[in-house]
Write a protein that holds these residues in place. Structure first.
Motif: not given
Length: 134
Positions: A48, A51-52, A55, A80-81, A85-86
């Motif tokens: 995670w 990916v963060n 981004l 997406v972010k 993602l959250y």
């Protein structure tokens, strides 16, 4: 792009690679020991975070860059972010049943790697300066 931005991108790229290696290693250890909850939590939390960071790395030039901003790319990255993602982060913490301590360790792993890489580079530069002075 100036030298400081190139160095920052190199640091971020290197940190992501090292974090991915460590996550793969932890996943292998988890399979070997058959203790899946903690290694899986660290791997999911670390993935995670990677990916963060990816981004953020993609979003920063679009938001902070000069000139025309590509609105479609900005919108997709933000979509997406933030919501996606959250939501996944919330799911990992609240609903997955994985070890909370492992998730925290995984979320923090890329930051530790980045800090260690920066300190190592700084120490290497200082050592080279001392060698040149004699």
């Amino acid at each position: 792009m100036d030298d400081s931005r190139t160095e920052e991108n190199d640091l971020l790229r290197r940190s992501i690679r090292v974090t991915e290696f460590l996550l793969g290693l932890l996943l292998g250890i988890g399979f070997l020991t058959l203790q899946w909850r903690m290694p899986a939590a660290i791997v999911f939390g670390g993935a995670w975070s990677v990916v963060n960071l990816f981004l953020l790395k993609s979003l920063a030039p679009v938001v902070l860059g000069r000139g025309k901003r590509p609105k479609l790319r900005l919108g997709l990255l933000l979509l997406v972010k933030f919501p996606l993602l959250y939501f996944v982060g919330w799911f990992l913490v609240a609903q997955s049943g994985l070890s909370p301590l492992g998730l925290i360790a995984g979320f923090s792993l890329p930051l530790f790697v980045m800090t260690g890489s920066a300190l190592f580079e700084r120490g290497k530069e200082r050592f080279q300066m001392q060698v040149r002075r004699g």
